[in-house]
Motif scaffolding. Structure first.
Motif, short mmCIF file in Angstrom:
data_model
loop_
_atom_site.label_atom_id
_atom_site.label_comp_id
_atom_site.label_asym_id
_atom_site.label_seq_id
_atom_site.Cartn_x
_atom_site.Cartn_y
_atom_site.Cartn_z
N ASP A 26 0.84 -1.20 0.00
CA ASP A 26 0.00 0.00 0.00
C ASP A 26 0.88 1.25 0.00
O ASP A 26 0.63 2.19 -0.77
CB ASP A 26 -0.93 -0.02 1.22
N ASP A 83 0.08 6.85 4.10
CA ASP A 83 -0.10 5.60 4.84
C ASP A 83 0.54 5.65 6.23
O ASP A 83 0.96 4.62 6.76
CB ASP A 83 0.48 4.42 4.02
N HIS A 108 -5.36 5.95 6.13
CA HIS A 108 -6.62 5.26 6.46
C HIS A 108 -6.54 4.50 7.79
O HIS A 108 -7.28 3.54 7.99
CB HIS A 108 -6.99 4.29 5.31
N HIS A 109 -5.63 4.94 8.68
CA HIS A 109 -5.53 4.27 9.98
C HIS A 109 -6.51 4.88 10.99
O HIS A 109 -6.61 6.10 11.07
CB HIS A 109 -4.10 4.39 10.53
N THR A 128 -4.56 3.26 1.56
CA THR A 128 -4.22 4.61 1.12
C THR A 128 -4.37 4.68 -0.40
O THR A 128 -4.76 5.71 -0.95
CB THR A 128 -2.79 4.96 1.57
N ASP A 158 -3.37 -4.47 0.78
CA ASP A 158 -3.93 -4.05 2.08
C ASP A 158 -5.25 -4.75 2.41
O ASP A 158 -5.67 -4.74 3.57
CB ASP A 158 -4.09 -2.53 2.16
MN MN Z 1 -2.17 0.93 4.34
#
Ligand code: MN
Ligand code: 5GP
Length: 320
Positions: A26, A83, A108-109, A128, A158
């Motif tokens: 990713d 990321d 995207h965490h 991401t 991912d």
């Molecule tokens: Mn990721």
């Protein structure tokens, strides 16, 4: 927010792109897709990663452009940090990168606390890469074949090959559009999953006897020692994917890899099924990630580390 990112792109000419240490599919796919997009828009772009690109991602177009020494930073106007839930995730150069006048974080965490003002953060996004795809679509940029290969790779890896809980309708629609734009699913999968060096399988063979099932079979784990790496002639990155093995056992809800680092600490990779949250477990040790995939580093002797991890899993289950 999207407007602010497109403004950053429109107003500036010289960009740095970076992502987290030990880059995965990713991180790399997102960096390279954004690189191709910015280059197509006539920008000057450097991509910096602290750690090398694993061999199975060298097929990604542009991977030979990634540098591992930061050039003098004065000329950079904007740094895209991809990321990463925190700036520190880029590694030892985080503080220097933080001095670039404009930072943009695309991530995207769930654990992302928003370390810079201009950001695109969606914990619902699979990857991401899915966010870069959205960015390109929203600014009306037509995804090129090179970008499609990079973004499909980001999404594929991912989602664990479109298997994890982050595989949503939008994820598959994005993947379908990327195929229409030139991504070749078979070629990409072969490069990533069917091009292992023999040493990776030797390392796996040495690792499998360490399989342990705890908590009534709900927690499965494997241990990768420095000695096993050396004996197999393996690189640390070869452990990527090992965590899927304990997870493949019926009844296992949490899968863990304890990978010994050269400094004696352990790098933990955690995966879970369904509603079991491993991000909360990783956070206890200063790490983070997503509900079903998280990581952290833990100091101590292995038996002690394992005991503390099981304790954290019990505490997190009691909280839920
Ligand atoms: Mn990721
Ligand atoms: P992996 O097990 O593949 O290294 O990581 C799984 C997920 O957890 C990834 O989304 C990764 O970004 C996150 N992660 C892994 N290690 C760390 C860490 O030390 N700190 C934080 N915040 N996240 C991590």
């Amino acid at each position: 927010m999207l407007r602010r990112i497109s403004e950053q792109i429109a107003r500036h000419r010289i960009f740095l792109i970076t992502a987290h240490e030990r880059p995965d599919g990713d991180a790399l796919g997102s960096e390279l897709a954004l690189y191709h997009m910015l280059r197509n828009l006539g920008k000057e772009v450097a991509i910096y990663n602290q750690d090398p690109t694993p061999a199975n991602y060298l097929f990604l177009p542009g991977s030979d452009r990634i540098i591992r020494e930061l050039p003098p930073l004065d000329s950079f106007e904007v740094a895209f940090v991809l990321d990463c839930s925190e700036l520190d995730r880029v590694g030892g150069e985080a503080a220097r990168i933080g001095t670039i006048p404009n930072l943009v974080n695309i991530d995207h965490h769930i654990s992302n606390g928003g370390f810079c003002e201009v950001r695109m953060i969606d914990p619902q996004a699979s990857s991401t890469g899915e966010l870069i795809f959205r960015l390109a679509s929203d600014i009306g940029f037509e995804v090129t074949g090179e970008m499609a290969t990079c973004l499909y790779t980001a999404i594929l890896t991912d989602t664990g090959g479109f298997r994890y809980g982050n595989t949503r309708q939008g994820t598959l629609l994005a993947a379908a559009e990327l195929v229409a734009s030139g991504a070749d699913p078979q070629r990409i999968s072969e490069n990533i999953y069917e091009a292992d060096p023999p040493a990776r399988i030797r390392l796996l063979a040495a690792t499998l006897p360490t399989l342990a099932l705890e908590e009534g079979g709900r927690v499965g784990s494997l241990v990768v020692t420095q000695k096993a790496l050396a004996d197999a002639g393996a690189l640390p990155e070869y452990t990527e994917g090992f965590v899927d093995l304990p997870r493949s056992i019926r009844g296992v809800e949490i899968s863990i890899i304890y990978a010994e680092l050269p400094d004696g600490r352990f790098k933990l990779s955690l995966r879970s099924k369904g509603k079991v949250n491993v991000e909360r477990v990783a956070r206890v040790f200063g790490g983070g990630g997503h509900m079903n995939a998280a990581g952290c580093r833990v100091e101590g002797e292995l038996p002690e580390v394992r005991r503390r991890v099981i304790e954290a899993i019990r505490a997190s289950a009691a909280e839920a």
